[in-house]
Design an enzyme around this catalytic site. Structure first.
Site, PDB file in Angstrom:
ATOM      1  N   GLN D 121      -0.662  -3.088  -2.500  1.00  0.00           N
ATOM      2  CA  GLN D 121      -2.094  -3.151  -2.189  1.00  0.00           C
ATOM      3  C   GLN D 121      -2.688  -1.761  -2.001  1.00  0.00           C
ATOM      4  O   GLN D 121      -2.185  -0.979  -1.198  1.00  0.00           O
ATOM      5  CB  GLN D 121      -2.292  -3.973  -0.908  1.00  0.00           C
ATOM      6  N   GLY D 122      -3.735  -1.469  -2.715  1.00  0.00           N
ATOM      7  CA  GLY D 122      -4.417  -0.177  -2.582  1.00  0.00           C
ATOM      8  C   GLY D 122      -5.819  -0.382  -2.023  1.00  0.00           C
ATOM      9  O   GLY D 122      -6.807  -0.250  -2.741  1.00  0.00           O
ATOM     10  N   SER D 124      -6.679   0.385   1.872  1.00  0.00           N
ATOM     11  CA  SER D 124      -6.975   1.385   2.927  1.00  0.00           C
ATOM     12  C   SER D 124      -6.986   2.797   2.363  1.00  0.00           C
ATOM     13  O   SER D 124      -6.246   3.124   1.438  1.00  0.00           O
ATOM     14  CB  SER D 124      -5.906   1.322   4.023  1.00  0.00           C
ATOM     15  N   SER D 156       2.558  -0.764   1.125  1.00  0.00           N
ATOM     16  CA  SER D 156       3.967  -1.164   1.212  1.00  0.00           C
ATOM     17  C   SER D 156       4.536  -1.363  -0.180  1.00  0.00           C
ATOM     18  O   SER D 156       3.821  -1.823  -1.073  1.00  0.00           O
ATOM     19  CB  SER D 156       4.109  -2.495   1.965  1.00  0.00           C
ATOM     20  N   GLU D 239      -5.185 -13.611   4.835  1.00  0.00           N
ATOM     21  CA  GLU D 239      -4.316 -12.872   5.742  1.00  0.00           C
ATOM     22  C   GLU D 239      -4.328 -13.457   7.155  1.00  0.00           C
ATOM     23  O   GLU D 239      -3.391 -13.328   7.901  1.00  0.00           O
ATOM     24  CB  GLU D 239      -4.750 -11.403   5.774  1.00  0.00           C
TER      25      GLU D 239
END
Lengths: 353, 381, 353, 381
Positions: D121-122, D124, D156, D239
């Site tokens: 995941q990109g 933040s 991650s 989430e």
């Protein structure tokens, strides 16, 4: 699994909310406080009777015994509403006495209980009977024996008295006058929920196990927790409404994070406690009941405190509703199961599981 | 870093102790809480006794350390609180002393010191709580008078006060903090109505004061017109100075009593409760030291105005006081539900402790002050 | 009475702050962490020696013994600075050993102590001597006996080892090698303060009273509390600086009340703990020392936690200083006097007074 | 209000339990935390096993109750966590399923379900934490490509991922929430640099991803250009749904272990500690019921998007988890200072629990959400 209330359950709750809005709104609440202060009886007997007519007290009795044939899940929804409205009177004890004390199911009599420590008893002058004893058998012993006379209650709507025996236990001062056991007639639970019935599991002779409270004490704790949840939800609403209305420094105080976050935490505590109460009502589990009482007591007491803080000076007037929630919450926290008792029961379960 | 008192200070303490022992023996019986004239007479009599013995102006002229000793010793001895003289001695008096004309000082200060005139405070309004500058009570100039209309709330001793230190808005078009003036209003002026305000503790310690075209002479204004906010801030800064010394001493006594009560009842065997009280012992001990710290700081700065320690103190103390009475409730168990029983005074004190995180600026406002004025964080939010 | 530090005391503190800023700034701190991770020694011996030269360790010794002739009030000011800088090394034990263990006063040796439970000892590989025993006599027993080898410390700058005896007491594993008693030579306190002297009151033979810790343990707790106060003040500064710099939602996060109030509470805790530490240093009172340790531990641990919260994700990187404060604060909270011990000591005093 | 499961649900649980018993026996040894390729292979292998057994798409297609049972049972059985498949199964996958074209779904979804392709995941960025919409990574259209430059943080599995779900700013002049687009970026594209990011726990669970003129085909955009914020919110709402079910089950297990450890060490005799653990038992029990409550709510609403209970849950749970590990430290005493000792896993878990009040929106942001969206308090502040 569908943990959310059914349509019927929601309708039941909405019905009582409507009745209470009409019969015990803000003005009636203030009038009751004024009456209590003047030494008049606190409980509106007509309203009590009307509650009886709606089946409030007979909810858990089987239909063949004149009851409604529902279970604790429905009861906690109704008690939540009563707690929200700050309805005075020994609701829990009278509910528990339905089927045992004649007239309780119909709302014709007020039944109190030895549910407080230090020999205190609620509604000493108004109650017609008292539920006592720590065994599974609930005992109706006529009027509570008040020896040292009334005690000035911190909660104006919950008069207190000192019972004849005051060794600080919640035992019955006298166990004479037993008229039967509370709700031991096998009450069917609501369809699909496990263990919702009145204390049918424990026979008249024995409690649920060593160290486990008698079923009616467990139910007393649970219904009291439901009252606390109602109070916590109500103080959250009061705080939010005031925060949206009251302006300071040129804007509603609810626009300030400090106030906003107090309100958010109030809701979080109330919602978690509500979930715990509903779960304990469905499972009938004593450990979940202890959790429910613990969380509900905290939600109600801290909710009222935070509500007071949000209200600032205006919450400190006698006329404001907030302090009545706080005082009642303090009182209920001492009834049936205290925080220390609940925590110990939970801790004991931890090493058994 | 020196916590020993000088010889002079110790001598002052010894003289005061001697005098207190004698004076307290001659004290009349304490009036009941609802007997306002009786309370006025009692408090005024005590102030007169202090005056005659030379202790009347301790709040004004003595060194901060002397004041600390005075407050500590009077509390320890069980002497009366400042009571009805509170506003005169700690708010209105210091304001007049600092900002009044010679004539104003001459007129108002001596009767305060002698306990002859009682003052009350007309600052808060229903719509201006922690946001004091939002006050709306209007004063319109008419010849040599202001004509004042509005209402005030949370006024103590209004029923028996001779004077009210009043904040009014004299220029409604000025920015909030600008158009405010400070007036000394005689409480017997026509148009002043006092209505007792019952609190959640059930008592009527406070009142609302309604003002309907009350005429206040312009000569009763202290400071310039529209300069009342600055004048008031001089006064308010006293509230967070040594104002709580007596209370901290009292809390330490209450805590020790609580521990003894817990021992008697057997609750002391519960380590969780015991440790909770132990923690409060640390808390109040440190708060006492913080008081000495703040006094030492005030002693060094010639103006004697308390520094940042005041807000730090108030934030922590108001919370600690509530913790103390929550702990008391745990010690008492169900007895904490009875107002006239063994838990009697504790239960009432618990109720009144609830106001500590609100009165004189909520904890939320205090945290803003600490964050913005001490730590320099940006304003807003 | 003038509780504020004197000009001399302020100058002493400022002097050490200057030394540490020059000799142990951010880069040195990061380098020390990297070195420790690579298995290199943590303590910079040259800096240790320089501290000795400034009189840091000899501060409490009488001038005739080569010391500075000052007392605990001066010591806590210096330890506050060391705590602020996160200076590694067994500062407290070495300070306590000055006058007992040769070379400690001059900063030539590192002295550790059995100040942790569960048989743990700090700086097992680097320490030249260990202070032990629970009586008034401090014992230098050569290198700490490490039996089970090193233990991976949660704090990268405070290596841990397991002592030979590991019954979970803080007793000395071996009391052989006694070289004298710590600071029993009557050290004059600073003028005008009561009881500031090193443990002169307790003779070599006996501790202060039943249940009262040996004087050197009391001093150990106090100096550790001073380190905690320094850490709490530092994390407050770090949080405030970051909150003023970091922008989110179009403004510095320090403009949001939630962040603002976190910072305010950090300061309040740190200032109260600081006052308690100073007071205990001046009076030498064991109960005030317990209060100081309790409040300082809380101020440091919660301060670091709140600092982390203010920093958000950026505080979670290894490179950020915040986690080092938290880990050190956790460690110090276990040294000399735990919260439970302090609370019990305070409670005991409550019923005696 | 019904907490019993239907016959079908119980049958599903029984089948799953049976299958888990067999599948776990065949599991290869767990790779070490630093062995990223090993971890990828392990997690992908487990996902493949789930796929073959028909459990792969439980996060997408099953009823919320089935998903709850699945998460509960896999945690109870000690099955591997979702691990490297987390973003694919719980973020990118559901987003593509909801917002992608048929071609996009066909291209990306099957490999996710089969454990063949790993996503990261990109979202933040260093300057956009809880304020996700402040992201600055730029994407400039150039023919059939976007040219992307910027940096991402807290990613991650970046070292071993095949794809990155990337939020980029495609219109820098539009209001913050408007000019954002959602791209699927191949991690092997030229210009992508991954740098491990060490956390305070000492581990490198996360990475920074630097993007230097990375070309991403326009056809890899899911949803309309500049509509990425809405597309992302669909993803994020997952989430706070059932994402923590396994963790709550795990926390209850950890709490029971803690109580047993306290009994062994004798710390259980301390009522303060015992009651603290008792209170946590209430807390996690209620959180488990709240999960069931939220699942029941999701089950009723056809979209299956979790309601307000998600924020309530996350606020309380993140705090409770930290309380749990603080309690663990109290049980362990000084042993809580040792990473490789008896307190080993607990100490490491305590460190990682510190992120819970920050990750996926700080508790402060969550309280804003609760206050503004649920309680309807005014925005601002």
């Amino acid at each position: 699994m569908d943990f959310q209330p059914t349509e019927e359950q929601r309708a039941l709750r909405a019905g009582l909310r409507e009745v209470l809005a009409a019969r015990f709104g803000q003005d009636a609440l203030r009038a009751a406080v004024a009456a209590a202060e003047a030494g008049a009886p606190v409980v509106d007997r007509r309203l009590w009777r009307e509650l009886g007519d709606t089946g409030f007290f007979a909810l858990g009795l089987p239909e063949e015994a004149g009851g409604v044939g529902l279970g604790l899940p429905e009861a906690v929804l109704l008690f939540e509403e009563a707690g929200r409205a700050l309805l005075p009177g020994p609701l829990v004890a009278t509910w528990l006495a339905a089927g045992t004390v004649p007239g309780a199911a119909e709302g014709r009599v007020l039944v109190t209980a030895y549910d407080l420590g230090d020999g205190l008893v609620t509604y000493p002058a108004e109650a017609d009977a008292v539920l006592g004893g720590s065994g599974p058998a609930a005992v109706a012993a006529g009027r509570p024996a008040v020896a040292a006379g009334p005690a000035a209650s911190v909660d104006p709507l919950t008069p207190l008295g000192r019972a004849a025996r005051s060794e600080g236990t919640a035992e019955a001062p006298g166990t004479a006058g037993s008229v039967g056991t509370a709700g031991t007639a096998g009450t069917p639970g609501s369809a699909g929920s496990a263990g919702t019935a009145r204390p049918a599991a424990a026979g008249p002779g024995g409690a649920g196990g060593p160290g486990e409270p008698a079923p009616y004490r467990r139910e007393g704790a649970l219904l009291t927790a439901a009252l606390q949840v109602g109070s916590a939800l109500r103080t959250t609403e009061l705080a939010v409404a005031y925060a949206g209305r009251r302006e300071q420094f040129g804007r509603p105080i609810g626009a300030f994070q400090a106030v906003k976050h107090l309100c958010a935490q109030m809701l979080v505590r109330a919602e978690l406690a509500r979930t715990a109460v509903y779960a304990a009502a469905v499972t009938g589990d004593p450990v979940e009941t202890a959790a429910a009482k613990l969380l509900a007591d905290e939600a109600a007491v801290r909710g009222a405190r935070d509500c007071l803080q949000v209200h600032g000076g205006m919450g400190f007037t006698w006329e404001a509703e907030v302090h009545l929630h706080l005082k009642r919450a303090w009182l209920r926290a001492e009834q049936w199961l205290t925080a220390a008792e609940a925590e110990e029961a939970l801790a004991a379960d931890l090493t058994e599981s | 870093m020196d916590l020993t008192y000088t010889e002079e200070e110790e001598a002052f303490r010894a003289r005061l102790r001697d005098w207190l022992a004698g004076a307290l023996a001659k004290l009349p019986p304490k009036p009941s809480p609802g007997d306002w004239p009786g309370r006025r007479a009692y408090d005024a009599g005590w102030q007169r006794a202090l005056y005659d013995a030379g202790y009347a102006d301790l709040h004004w002229d003595a060194s901060p350390t002397q004041r600390l000793i005075f407050l500590e010793e009077t509390e320890r001895a069980g002497a009366p609180y400042v009571g009805a003289n509170f506003v005169g001695l700690l708010h209105a008096g210091p304001t007049i002393a600092a900002e009044g004309t010679p004539e104003q000082r001459e007129r108002w200060l001596p009767p305060i010191l002698r306990g002859e005139e009682i003052w009350c405070q007309g600052f808060s309004e229903p719509d201006a709580g922690s946001d004091l500058a939002a006050l709306r009570t209007r004063a319109v100039r008419d010849g040599d008078d202001y004509v004042v209309t509005g209402s005030k709330i949370w006024t103590s001793h209004a029923e028996v006060a001779d004077w009210c230190e009043l904040l009014v808005r004299t220029d409604p078009r000025a920015p909030r903090h600008r158009g405010i003036s400070w007036l000394a209003m005689p409480m017997d002026a026509p148009g002043v109505t006092v209505r007792p305000l019952r609190t959640l503790a059930g008592s009527a310690e406070f009142a609302e004061v309604f003002l309907d075209e009350v005429r206040v002479p312009v000569r009763n204004r202290v400071g310039d017109e529209n300069d009342g906010w600055r004048v008031t801030m001089v006064t308010l800064s006293f509230e967070r100075g040594t104002a709580f010394v007596g209370e901290v001493v009292a809390c330490r006594r209450v805590l020790a009593e609580l521990a003894r009560a817990a021992r008697r009842s057997g609750r002391w065997d519960d380590p969780a409760l015991r440790r909770r009280l132990g923690r409060l012992h640390a808390e109040f001990g440190a708060l006492w030291r913080l008081t000495q710290w703040n006094v030492s700081e005030a002693q060094r700065s010639p103006g004697g105005v308390p520094g940042v320690g005041g807000s730090v103190f108030k934030l922590r103390y108001s919370h600690a006081r509530q913790e103390l009475y929550d702990a008391a409730a745990e010690v008492l168990g169900a007895r904490a539900l009875v107002l006239d029983g063994e838990g009697g005074p504790w239960v009432a004190d618990r109720l009144s402790s609830l106001s500590y995180t609100i009165a004189a600026g909520t904890s939320q406002i205090q945290r803003n002050i600490v964050a913005e004025r001490i730590l320099g964080l940006p304003k807003g939010g």
